[in-house]
Scaffold this motif. Structure first.
Motif, PDB file in Angstrom:
ATOM      1  N   LEU A  37       0.825  -1.212   0.000  1.00 45.26           N
ATOM      2  CA  LEU A  37       0.000   0.000   0.000  1.00 45.26           C
ATOM      3  C   LEU A  37       0.859   1.262   0.000  1.00 45.26           C
ATOM      4  O   LEU A  37       0.524   2.260  -0.653  1.00 45.26           O
TER       5      LEU A  37
ATOM      6  N   VAL B 123     -10.195  -2.512   4.406  1.00 46.52           N
ATOM      7  CA  VAL B 123      -9.546  -3.355   3.390  1.00 46.52           C
ATOM      8  C   VAL B 123      -9.788  -4.803   3.813  1.00 46.52           C
ATOM      9  O   VAL B 123      -9.366  -5.217   4.897  1.00 46.52           O
TER      10      VAL B 123
ATOM     11  N   LEU C 226      -6.299  -5.778  -4.443  1.00 37.59           N
ATOM     12  CA  LEU C 226      -6.620  -4.372  -4.633  1.00 37.59           C
ATOM     13  C   LEU C 226      -6.382  -3.927  -6.063  1.00 37.59           C
ATOM     14  O   LEU C 226      -5.409  -4.332  -6.705  1.00 37.59           O
TER      15      LEU C 226
ATOM     16  N   VAL D 103      -7.952   2.222  -5.659  1.00 39.24           N
ATOM     17  CA  VAL D 103      -7.385   2.674  -4.386  1.00 39.24           C
ATOM     18  C   VAL D 103      -6.949   4.127  -4.472  1.00 39.24           C
ATOM     19  O   VAL D 103      -7.260   4.956  -3.608  1.00 39.24           O
TER      20      VAL D 103
ATOM     21  N   LEU E 260     -12.620  -1.662   0.424  1.00 39.54           N
ATOM     22  CA  LEU E 260     -11.707  -2.100  -0.639  1.00 39.54           C
ATOM     23  C   LEU E 260     -11.481  -3.598  -0.439  1.00 39.54           C
ATOM     24  O   LEU E 260     -11.212  -4.045   0.678  1.00 39.54           O
TER      25      LEU E 260
END
Length: 393
Positions: A20, A84, A110, A115, A106
């Protein structure tokens, strides 16, 4: 980076955090990571976040439980939360997420575009909210400044109105105070001229001439004192009051002033008690004027009863000069006001004077490093007490 937007990412797997971070890397974003709910709460106490990305399934405190704590705090109640999740998109799971304060979900794996889009939306909202708060603070500061200026303007306007009223009252009082002695003298001149025109020189006997001269002298002294008072007020207001100290015997000064008053006010007993050897470093003309003002008031309002003057020591190095009358006294609420300019008691409306004597006396005494006060009660007369250091600074 002071304008950077803080983003909180919470996941118990380091590889997910790295992914991320790589996905959201941006110069305008400050990414803060936590591997547990406890670590996330610690970060929430330190920073203001625009968005929190919470992994749902974490050992210990789950994402849902962390969201409940976030919503329960007034500091973080309005923080947008995006869950998430790797779970299936079943309605019960989604409902629980929204029930715990989620604004969106989410799902793993992903999608990078999704995102970034969602994060951009919330960061832009945060920036606009932050800018709005800043503008509100500036607006409130401007409003406060405007109110302050308005208050100052109203205060200035009130001061100006008071000054104009004071000026009008002052001119009215000056006119009245000057008209009285001038009127008396004008009538005297007319009367004397009529006698001269008739050739009645015998009317001007020695005794009558002496009485005329005494009356003229009193009127001249009244006008001279009025002019001196106005000059003193001007000097005080412009900071030009001069004090010329020299060795002065306070008892001797009081005897001179009382003797002058006894010659003018023979119908009122004046009592003088002095302690010998009260010598200080003072401007004798200014202190004499203070005593003259206090005696004038005492005789004016003392209802014809005896007036007492005391000279002595109040304490080591402090001389005391007091004038006591047996008049109607002064109410407590007026005892400070009478030392202001043009302030007179309602009971003194018909008495001569402009309400300057006590103000001028206070300024003279303070210029010597001393203090003047009144001790009085209604129906018990008044005692004006002056305390002067023998060696003022």
């Amino acid at each position: 980076m002071s304008d950077a937007v803080n983003i909180l990412i919470v996941d118990d797997l380091p590889e997910n955090l790295l992914a991320l971070q790589a996905l959201l890397h941006d110069d305008h974003l400050m990414l803060h990571t936590a591997t547990s709910g406890e670590a996330a709460l610690s970060l929430l106490l330190e920073h203001e976040f625009a968005l929190a990305l919470l992994d749902v399934q974490m050992p210990g405190m789950s994402g849902f439980e962390l969201a409940e704590l976030i919503r329960g705090s007034s500091r973080t109640r309005h923080l947008p939360i995006v869950f998430v999740s790797a779970a299936d998109r079943d309605q019960s799971h989604t409902f629980r997420g929204y029930e715990n304060g989620a604004v969106d979900f989410l799902y793993k794996p992903l999608d990078a575009h999704t995102v970034k889009s969602k994060v951009r939306v919330f960061t832009e909202l945060h920036c606009k909210s932050r800018e709005l708060r800043r503008q509100l603070v500036e607006l409130e500061a401007a409003r406060a400044d405007q109110q302050r200026l308005l208050d100052e303007l109203q205060h200035t306007q009130a001061d100006l109105q008071r000054a104009l009223k004071m000026r009008d009252e002052f001119m009215s009082m000056v006119t009245h105070e000057l008209r009285t002695p001038l009127g008396v003298m004008a009538l005297e001149v007319i009367m004397r001229q009529q006698r001269l025109d008739k050739g009645d020189l015998g009317w001007f006997s020695r005794e009558r001439l002496q009485a005329m001269l005494d009356k003229d002298a009193r009127q001249v002294r009244s006008m001279t004192r009025l002019i001196e008072d106005m000059l003193d007020i001007s000097r005080i207001q412009h900071g030009m009051l001069s004090i010329r100290p020299q060795p002065t015997d306070l008892g001797e000064l009081a005897r001179r002033v009382v003797a002058d008053f006894e010659a003018q006010y023979q119908q009122v007993p004046l009592q003088l008690a002095t302690q010998a050897g009260i010598v200080g470093h003072w401007d004798d003309s200014r202190i004499a004027q203070v005593l003259v003002n206090l005696l004038s008031n005492a005789l004016r309002y003392g209802q014809g009863r005896p007036v007492r003057v005391d000279v002595g020591l109040a304490d080591a190095g402090i001389a005391r000069l007091a004038v006591t009358d047996q008049g109607p006294g002064i109410p407590p609420q007026d005892q400070q006001r009478i030392f202001e300019q043009f302030q007179r008691l309602p009971t003194s409306a018909r008495a001569p004077g402009m309400g300057l004597g006590l103000f001028i006396s206070q300024q003279f005494v303070q210029a010597h490093g001393g203090h003047i006060a009144v001790h009085s009660a209604p129906g018990e007369g008044a005692c004006f007490e002056v305390l002067l250091p023998l060696t003022p600074a």
